[in-house]
Design a protein around this motif. Structure first.
Motif, short mmCIF file in Angstrom:
data_model
loop_
_atom_site.label_atom_id
_atom_site.label_comp_id
_atom_site.label_asym_id
_atom_site.label_seq_id
_atom_site.Cartn_x
_atom_site.Cartn_y
_atom_site.Cartn_z
N SER A 109 -28.09 8.85 11.50
CA SER A 109 -28.50 9.28 10.16
C SER A 109 -29.79 8.58 9.72
CB SER A 109 -27.38 9.00 9.15
OG SER A 109 -27.27 7.61 8.84
N LYS A 110 -30.00 7.36 10.20
CA LYS A 110 -31.24 6.65 9.86
C LYS A 110 -32.45 7.39 10.43
CE LYS A 110 -29.30 1.96 9.63
NZ LYS A 110 -29.29 0.61 10.25
N LEU A 111 -32.31 7.97 11.60
CA LEU A 111 -33.40 8.73 12.21
C LEU A 111 -33.75 9.94 11.37
CD1 LEU A 111 -32.36 8.57 16.00
CD2 LEU A 111 -34.04 7.15 14.79
N ILE A 112 -32.72 10.59 10.82
CA ILE A 112 -32.95 11.74 9.96
C ILE A 112 -33.67 11.32 8.68
CG2 ILE A 112 -31.81 13.52 8.57
CD1 ILE A 112 -29.60 13.58 10.67
N ALA A 113 -33.24 10.19 8.10
CA ALA A 113 -33.88 9.67 6.90
C ALA A 113 -35.35 9.36 7.17
CB ALA A 113 -33.15 8.43 6.40
N GLU A 114 -35.62 8.75 8.32
CA GLU A 114 -36.99 8.42 8.69
C GLU A 114 -37.83 9.69 8.83
OE1 GLU A 114 -40.25 6.07 9.57
OE2 GLU A 114 -38.25 5.43 8.91
N LYS A 115 -37.26 10.70 9.44
CA LYS A 115 -37.98 11.97 9.63
C LYS A 115 -38.28 12.63 8.29
CE LYS A 115 -36.61 14.50 12.99
NZ LYS A 115 -35.83 15.43 13.87
N GLU A 116 -37.36 12.50 7.34
CA GLU A 116 -37.54 13.12 6.03
C GLU A 116 -38.29 12.23 5.05
OE1 GLU A 116 -33.79 14.45 4.58
OE2 GLU A 116 -33.46 15.85 6.24
N GLY A 117 -38.66 11.02 5.48
CA GLY A 117 -39.39 10.11 4.61
C GLY A 117 -38.55 9.52 3.50
N VAL A 118 -37.25 9.37 3.75
CA VAL A 118 -36.34 8.82 2.74
C VAL A 118 -36.13 7.33 3.00
CG1 VAL A 118 -33.99 8.89 1.83
CG2 VAL A 118 -35.14 11.01 2.46
N SER A 119 -36.34 6.52 1.97
CA SER A 119 -36.13 5.08 2.07
C SER A 119 -34.70 4.74 1.69
CB SER A 119 -37.10 4.34 1.13
OG SER A 119 -36.91 2.95 1.20
N ILE A 120 -34.00 4.04 2.59
CA ILE A 120 -32.59 3.71 2.39
C ILE A 120 -32.45 2.30 1.84
CG2 ILE A 120 -30.38 3.42 3.58
CD1 ILE A 120 -31.33 5.45 5.63
N PRO A 121 -31.56 2.08 0.85
CA PRO A 121 -31.38 0.73 0.30
C PRO A 121 -30.84 -0.23 1.35
CG PRO A 121 -29.64 2.21 -0.45
CD PRO A 121 -30.65 3.06 0.23
N LYS A 122 -31.39 -1.44 1.36
CA LYS A 122 -30.99 -2.44 2.36
C LYS A 122 -30.19 -3.58 1.76
CE LYS A 122 -34.86 -1.56 5.52
NZ LYS A 122 -35.31 -0.34 4.83
N THR A 123 -30.24 -3.74 0.45
CA THR A 123 -29.50 -4.82 -0.21
C THR A 123 -28.69 -4.24 -1.37
OG1 THR A 123 -31.23 -5.33 -1.83
CG2 THR A 123 -31.39 -6.40 0.34
N VAL A 127 -26.78 17.23 -1.59
CA VAL A 127 -26.48 15.84 -1.93
C VAL A 127 -26.85 14.92 -0.77
CG1 VAL A 127 -24.64 14.23 -2.58
CG2 VAL A 127 -24.54 16.61 -3.36
N GLY A 128 -27.43 13.78 -1.09
CA GLY A 128 -27.67 12.72 -0.12
C GLY A 128 -26.84 11.51 -0.53
N ILE A 129 -25.95 11.07 0.34
CA ILE A 129 -25.08 9.93 0.04
C ILE A 129 -25.50 8.75 0.90
CG2 ILE A 129 -22.71 9.04 0.16
CD1 ILE A 129 -21.73 11.83 -0.47
N PHE A 130 -25.65 7.58 0.29
CA PHE A 130 -26.09 6.38 1.00
C PHE A 130 -24.93 5.42 1.21
CE2 PHE A 130 -29.62 8.24 -1.23
CZ PHE A 130 -30.60 8.30 -0.25
N GLY A 131 -24.81 4.93 2.43
CA GLY A 131 -23.71 4.03 2.77
C GLY A 131 -23.76 2.74 1.96
N PRO A 132 -22.64 2.34 1.37
CA PRO A 132 -22.62 1.11 0.54
C PRO A 132 -22.88 -0.14 1.37
CG PRO A 132 -20.65 2.47 0.19
CD PRO A 132 -21.33 3.01 1.41
N PRO A 133 -23.56 -1.13 0.81
CA PRO A 133 -23.78 -2.40 1.51
C PRO A 133 -22.46 -3.08 1.86
CG PRO A 133 -25.18 -2.22 -0.43
CD PRO A 133 -24.21 -1.09 -0.51
N ASP A 134 -22.50 -3.87 2.91
CA ASP A 134 -21.34 -4.66 3.36
C ASP A 134 -20.16 -3.79 3.78
OD1 ASP A 134 -22.73 -7.05 2.77
OD2 ASP A 134 -22.12 -6.92 0.68
N THR A 135 -20.45 -2.59 4.27
CA THR A 135 -19.42 -1.72 4.83
C THR A 135 -19.93 -1.19 6.18
OG1 THR A 135 -20.23 0.41 3.96
CG2 THR A 135 -18.88 -0.96 2.49
N LEU A 136 -19.05 -0.51 6.92
CA LEU A 136 -19.48 0.10 8.18
C LEU A 136 -20.59 1.11 7.97
CD1 LEU A 136 -16.08 0.77 10.03
CD2 LEU A 136 -17.74 -1.05 10.50
N TYR A 137 -20.65 1.68 6.78
CA TYR A 137 -21.61 2.75 6.50
C TYR A 137 -22.93 2.25 5.94
CZ TYR A 137 -17.76 5.94 7.33
OH TYR A 137 -16.72 6.64 7.93
N GLU A 138 -23.10 0.94 5.86
CA GLU A 138 -24.32 0.37 5.32
C GLU A 138 -25.55 0.90 6.05
OE1 GLU A 138 -26.39 -4.04 4.57
OE2 GLU A 138 -24.35 -3.87 5.36
#
Length: 261
Positions: free
Chosen positions: A188-202, A61-72
């Motif tokens: 975690s962003k570095l891991i996403a970048e290494k794996e070529g995963v685009s993270i939602p920004k909005t 599972v890959g979980i993405f941090g919700p916008p407007d939270t510490l985990y964004e």
């Protein structure tokens, strides 16, 4: 064939089912339908794929941090292991990404009511209705965990130190909790970048897959909500009747719980 696996002081048993594609067991059928539906109808906030196409009992599972939270902006990886009695017993969820959170043990295992067996336990302080029941599913579990990230339950924490630190943060007495979470998000962003995963920004990016009912692709990177793809559902032993059942199935999305230990 069973294999015992040691993880940070906790021993778990993982059973490999090489013939799970052709099995007619209730658990296999339930997992086939859920996995197929999540591929056809991506959900905001997470992505799923199989650890092994021949073993439906273990999902990545890959979980993405919700916008407007510490985990964004965060990308948090976890394993979900299902028992052979699923959906009558809950799976176990364990983060592979290092997580500092009141309701996550040091070994990454998630402590939340929805993942507790439906048994009476007066000492837990939980109502039976808060615990697992067969109406729950992968989506309700992961949506509960996403909600839990930003709204911990500190009444009976799995990580006492994180709970104390979170309370100080909420009372604006200390910023250490926020500092740690921000650091973990950046890692975690570095891991996403290494794996070529685009993270939602909005927020629109975050909920787009569930609105569109399809995956997308930006800048040549993997879609954040794309699941492990199969050219046809026969790879998972799913026939057309199963597809129709999956499409007709209704999720109890409004019935997930945020409570934890």
């Amino acid at each position: 064939m069973s294999q015992i696996r040691q993880t940070t002081g906790v021993t778990t048993a993982t059973t490999h089912y090489t013939s799970s594609r052709t099995s007619n067991s209730p658990s296999i059928r339930a997992l086939q339908l859920e996995y197929s539906k999540l591929q056809k109808e991506p959900v905001e906030g997470f992505t799923v794929k199989l650890d092994d196409d021949s073993n439906l009992y273990k999902w990545h599972v890959g979980i993405f941090g919700p916008p407007d939270t510490l985990y964004e902006g965060g990308y948090f990886k976890a394993d979900m292991e299902f028992p052979t009695t699923y959906p009558f017993a809950p799976p176990k969820v364990r983060f592979l990404t290092k997580m500092w959170h009141p309701n996550i043990y040091e070994n990454g295992e998630v402590c939340i009511s929805i993942l507790h067996p439906p048994t009476e336990d007066p000492q837990s302080g939980e109502h039976p209705s808060e615990r697992w029941n067969p109406a729950q599913n992968v989506r309700t579990i992961l949506m509960s965990i996403i909600s839990l990230l930003n709204e911990p339950n500190c009444s009976s924490p799995a990580n006492v130190d994180a709970s104390v630190m979170y309370r100080k943060y909420k009372e604006q007495k200390d910023g250490e909790y926020e500092t740690i979470i921000r650091r973990q998000v950046n890692e975690s962003k570095l891991i996403a970048e290494k794996e070529g995963v685009s993270i939602p920004k909005t927020l629109d990016d975050y909920v787009a897959p569930s609105r569109a009912g399809a995956t997308g692709n930006r800048n040549g990177k993997k879609s954040i909500f794309s699941t492990s793809s199969h050219e046809n559902d026969d790879d998972l032993g799913i026939d057309n009747d199963d597809d129709q059942m999956a499409d007709m199935g209704e999720d109890d999305d409004d019935n997930y719980y945020n409570e934890s230990d």
